[in-house]
Design an enzyme around this catalytic site. Structure first.
Site, PDB file in Angstrom:
ATOM      1  N   ASP A 137      -4.086  13.477  71.141  1.00  0.00           N
ATOM      2  CA  ASP A 137      -2.899  12.702  70.768  1.00  0.00           C
ATOM      3  C   ASP A 137      -1.705  13.640  70.617  1.00  0.00           C
ATOM      4  OD1 ASP A 137      -1.062  10.920  69.696  1.00  0.00           O
ATOM      5  OD2 ASP A 137      -1.879  11.063  67.663  1.00  0.00           O
TER       6      ASP A 137
ATOM      7  N   ASN B 281       1.603  12.604  69.889  1.00  0.00           N
ATOM      8  CA  ASN B 281       2.758  12.169  69.076  1.00  0.00           C
ATOM      9  C   ASN B 281       2.388  11.663  67.684  1.00  0.00           C
ATOM     10  OD1 ASN B 281       1.502   9.850  69.822  1.00  0.00           O
ATOM     11  ND2 ASN B 281       3.307   8.827  70.666  1.00  0.00           N
TER      12      ASN B 281
ATOM     13  N   ASP C  37       0.482   9.269  66.598  1.00  0.00           N
ATOM     14  CA  ASP C  37       0.209   7.862  66.281  1.00  0.00           C
ATOM     15  C   ASP C  37      -1.304   7.603  66.173  1.00  0.00           C
ATOM     16  OD1 ASP C  37      -0.614   7.881  68.907  1.00  0.00           O
ATOM     17  OD2 ASP C  37       0.656   6.229  69.581  1.00  0.00           O
TER      18      ASP C  37
ATOM     19  N   ASP D 126      -3.183  10.215  74.403  1.00  0.00           N
ATOM     20  CA  ASP D 126      -2.178   9.794  75.378  1.00  0.00           C
ATOM     21  C   ASP D 126      -2.091  10.791  76.527  1.00  0.00           C
ATOM     22  OD1 ASP D 126      -0.678  11.946  74.214  1.00  0.00           O
ATOM     23  OD2 ASP D 126      -0.120  10.571  72.590  1.00  0.00           O
TER      24      ASP D 126
ATOM     25  N   ASP E 168      -9.269   4.431  86.721  1.00  0.00           N
ATOM     26  CA  ASP E 168     -10.177   3.306  86.574  1.00  0.00           C
ATOM     27  C   ASP E 168      -9.475   2.085  87.166  1.00  0.00           C
ATOM     28  OD1 ASP E 168     -12.283   1.631  85.435  1.00  0.00           O
ATOM     29  OD2 ASP E 168     -12.516   3.236  83.964  1.00  0.00           O
TER      30      ASP E 168
ATOM     31  N   ASP F 105     -14.500  -0.675  88.197  1.00  0.00           N
ATOM     32  CA  ASP F 105     -15.162  -1.339  87.083  1.00  0.00           C
ATOM     33  C   ASP F 105     -16.011  -2.513  87.593  1.00  0.00           C
ATOM     34  OD1 ASP F 105     -15.295  -1.571  84.126  1.00  0.00           O
ATOM     35  OD2 ASP F 105     -14.322  -3.508  84.454  1.00  0.00           O
TER      36      ASP F 105
ATOM     37  N   GLU G 190     -18.907   1.225  89.617  1.00  0.00           N
ATOM     38  CA  GLU G 190     -19.815   0.932  88.513  1.00  0.00           C
ATOM     39  C   GLU G 190     -20.637  -0.272  88.957  1.00  0.00           C
ATOM     40  OE1 GLU G 190     -20.076  -0.405  83.829  1.00  0.00           O
ATOM     41  OE2 GLU G 190     -18.458  -1.143  85.068  1.00  0.00           O
TER      42      GLU G 190
ATOM     43  N   HIS H 113     -18.627   5.706  78.252  1.00  0.00           N
ATOM     44  CA  HIS H 113     -17.984   5.073  77.105  1.00  0.00           C
ATOM     45  C   HIS H 113     -18.660   3.769  76.683  1.00  0.00           C
ATOM     46  CE1 HIS H 113     -16.550   3.119  80.652  1.00  0.00           C
ATOM     47  NE2 HIS H 113     -16.023   2.139  79.931  1.00  0.00           N
ATOM     48  N   ASP H 114     -19.722   3.393  77.360  1.00  0.00           N
ATOM     49  CA  ASP H 114     -20.399   2.130  77.038  1.00  0.00           C
ATOM     50  C   ASP H 114     -21.785   2.323  76.420  1.00  0.00           C
ATOM     51  OD1 ASP H 114     -18.322   0.521  78.063  1.00  0.00           O
ATOM     52  OD2 ASP H 114     -19.144   0.655  80.097  1.00  0.00           O
TER      53      ASP H 114
HETATM   54  C1  GLC Z   1     -17.252  -2.129  82.291  1.00  0.00           C
HETATM   55  C2  GLC Z   1     -16.584  -1.118  81.400  1.00  0.00           C
HETATM   56  C3  GLC Z   1     -16.609  -1.622  79.994  1.00  0.00           C
HETATM   57  C4  GLC Z   1     -15.819  -2.904  79.946  1.00  0.00           C
HETATM   58  C5  GLC Z   1     -16.376  -3.914  80.947  1.00  0.00           C
HETATM   59  C6  GLC Z   1     -15.433  -5.050  81.154  1.00  0.00           C
HETATM   60  O1  GLC Z   1     -18.590  -2.268  82.016  1.00  0.00           O
HETATM   61  O2  GLC Z   1     -17.202   0.134  81.538  1.00  0.00           O
HETATM   62  O3  GLC Z   1     -16.105  -0.685  79.080  1.00  0.00           O
HETATM   63  O4  GLC Z   1     -15.852  -3.426  78.663  1.00  0.00           O
HETATM   64  O5  GLC Z   1     -16.570  -3.341  82.208  1.00  0.00           O
HETATM   65  O6  GLC Z   1     -14.307  -4.635  81.868  1.00  0.00           O
HETATM   66 CA    CA Z   2      -0.463   9.096  70.905  1.00  0.00          CA
END
Ligand code: GLC
Ligand code: CA
Length: 537
Positions: free
Chosen positions: A22, A24, A26, A30, A99, A200, A261, A325-326
């Site tokens: 980050d 700034n 907040d 970013d 993405d 995605d 994905e 991230h999932d």
């Molecule tokens: C994919 C992404 C996930 C998102 C989902 C809906 O699985 O990796 O984070 O919530 O799609 O877009």
């Molecule tokens: Ca920020």
């Protein structure tokens, strides 16, 4: 491999932008924050960064609900910041992959606002609107984030489809204008110099033309979504035609890459992922999550890898991923015991990821052995966690801020971080690991350098030698006269690796041995959780 095949050779590093750095105060990561950390990434040796969505978004699903495909959300910065990120990254030999959420937009996207305004709006057909059936929704489809997939819209008296949250209406890829508008957005980013896209939920894009209900099958948990067989709401054959169109767009210039994905519930479905990899025709890469869903077991790991390799079409190129991230982070998922054991297993996993044939994907913090953060119920922000806690705690734990230092807020922000910084950052952080020659971070760096130096490790054949028996995986990587042997001991105890002439092998990189070491005797020995890469002398 040519320069435009960078995606075969390279290491791709996923950044979850909210959580990386980050600039700034907040509390939210970013683009200027990422720019400030490019030297770190260059030093780590990655070839490309993939950014989870940074488009304008109301953030119902933290960016996976896009309200403008051609703008950066102000929380992340501006288009000018994006351009300087691409430029600064390029100066360091790092490509930027974006993405791309093509299955749905945000409910707040102007396209959807128009579409829902009346039945005869020109954009009505850009989304999936249907009449109800028998006083209820059009069919039995379920949203993968829970509940029915159809949302009743009072004003126009029809239902719209949302495969994920109700804030994420699915677009209609059978509509030519919608498709053109999406492809225009893709061109917009190509013109700004992105090296490619992570697509995605690519296998969701097209739905059954007749909107048939899914049959119910048996599933492991009693949630209706998991109980269905998703015959009609995803994996439709027409999806491949869209993949081909996207590919044609990429091929209009050099060096662009698409990674899809392709999601299938555990244990994963490598055959499905591989179906998107017809060389030169569809995607360059596709995720198979079998390994990411696998428990710590050499036999299971081996089976996942072998199935993935076998599923590939001739000339198809695999990629490998242990965290994203999932899903819970690999360092947490693969070891529940002590820190030391988690670290030992993370090293074995690192050697595997970087010596398999195929492109490695690293998730930010994985190179430090970062574990899932501890999130209290009141701190949950992920929509899945908010809806299903305690059954499902959601995905916040694997999205906590990158630990840069042992200082306040781990050096991530000068403000209040959007997700709590894990207290473990006092021990696990970049500053500390950078100073420690024996750290996981420095081990990753050595592996990445080695991978780049040895053609056998990037382009070479993959020839299995031990298929998980006795908690050992071993394989050769061979290119021309270059022969490399990789052995991984998943067990806490000693193992032997029978090879014909142990003295012929010299250590290149190892969790237990110094580079250049050799062994004599009848077999190579492997210490507890040892992972060693040898080359033939
Ligand atoms: C994919 C992404 C996930 C998102 C989902 C809906 O699985 O990796 O984070 O919530 O799609 O877009
Ligand atoms: Ca920020």
């Amino acid at each position: 491999m040519s320069e435009s095949d960078w995606w075969k050779r390279g290491v791709i590093y996923q950044i979850y932008p909210r959580s990386f750095a980050d600039s700034n105060g907040d509390g939210i990561g970013d683009l200027p924050g990422i720019i400030g950390r490019l030297d770190y990434l260059a030093d780590l040796g990655v070839d490309a960064i993939w950014l989870s969505p940074i488009h304008s978004s109301p953030m119902a699903d933290f960016g996976y609900d896009v309200s403008d495909y051609c703008e950066i959300d102000p929380v992340f910065g501006t288009l000018a910041d994006f351009d300087s990120l691409v430029g600064e990254a390029r100066r360091r030999g790092i490509r930027v992959v974006m993405d791309l959420v093509l299955n749905h937009t945000s409910v707040r996207h102007p396209w959807f606002l128009e579409s829902r305004s009346s039945r005869d709006n020109p954009k009505r057909d850009w989304y999936i609107w249907r009449d109800g059936s028998g006083g209820g929704p059009p069919n039995n489809w379920q949203a993968s984030f829970g509940g029915g997939a159809w949302e009743w819209d009072e004003r126009t008296g029809q239902y719209y489809l949302h495969s994920f949250m109700r804030e994420q209406p699915d677009v209609n890829w059978r509509n030519r204008e919608l498709k053109e508008a999406m492809l225009a957005a893709v061109r917009f980013w190509l013109d700004r110099g992105v090296a490619g896209f992570r697509l995605d939920v690519i296998n969701w894009l097209v739905k059954d033309e007749l909107y048939r209900s899914n049959p119910f099958g048996l599933g492991p948990t009693p949630r209706p979504y998991d109980l269905q067989r998703h015959l009609y709401d995803r994996n439709r054959p027409e999806t491949h035609a869209i993949a081909r169109e996207l590919r044609a767009l990429m091929d209009s210039s050099e060096g662009r890459m698409l990674v899809g994905e392709v999601y299938a519930e555990p244990p994963g479905d490598p055959v499905l992922s591989a179906s998107y990899l017809r060389p030169g025709d569809e995607l360059h890469l596709a995720f198979d999550f079998s390994l990411l869903f696998s428990k710590w077991s050499a036999a299971r790991f081996y089976r996942s890898i072998a199935r993935w390799m076998e599923a590939l079409p001739p000339g198809g190129w695999p990629c490998h991923v242990l965290s994203n991230h999932d899903q819970p982070r690999s360092a947490s998922r693969l070891a529940r015991g002590s820190r030391a054991e988690a670290d030992a297993r993370a090293r074995v996993a690192a050697v595997l990821l970087l010596t398999l044939r195929g492109t490695p994907f690293l998730y930010y913090g994985e190179e430090l052995g970062m574990r899932d953060g501890r999130i209290r119920r009141s701190e949950i922000v992920d929509p899945i966690g908010r809806r299903y806690w305690p059954l499902n705690r959601g995905r916040d734990a694997e999205r906590t801020p990158m630990p840069w230092s042992d200082g306040e807020s781990a050096g991530f922000t000068s403000g209040r971080p959007w997700l709590p910084v894990d207290p473990e950052h006092r021990e696990i952080n970049v500053e500390r690991q950078a100073r420690d020659a024996a750290s996981l971070l420095n081990f990753y760096k050595r592996l990445i350098v080695l991978r780049r130096e040895r053609r056998a490790l990037t382009a070479g054949e993959w020839i299995p030698a031990v298929a998980g028996k006795g908690e050992v995986i071993a394989y050769y990587r061979v290119a021309g006269d270059e022969r490399i042997l990789v052995a991984l001991n998943f067990a806490r105890s000693l193992r032997k690796l029978p090879v014909e002439r142990p003295e012929d092998w010299r250590v290149l990189c190892s969790t237990h041995r110094g580079a250049g070491e050799t062994q004599s005797g009848l077999a190579l020995s492997l210490g507890p959780y040892e992972a060693t890469i040898w080359e033939e002398r």
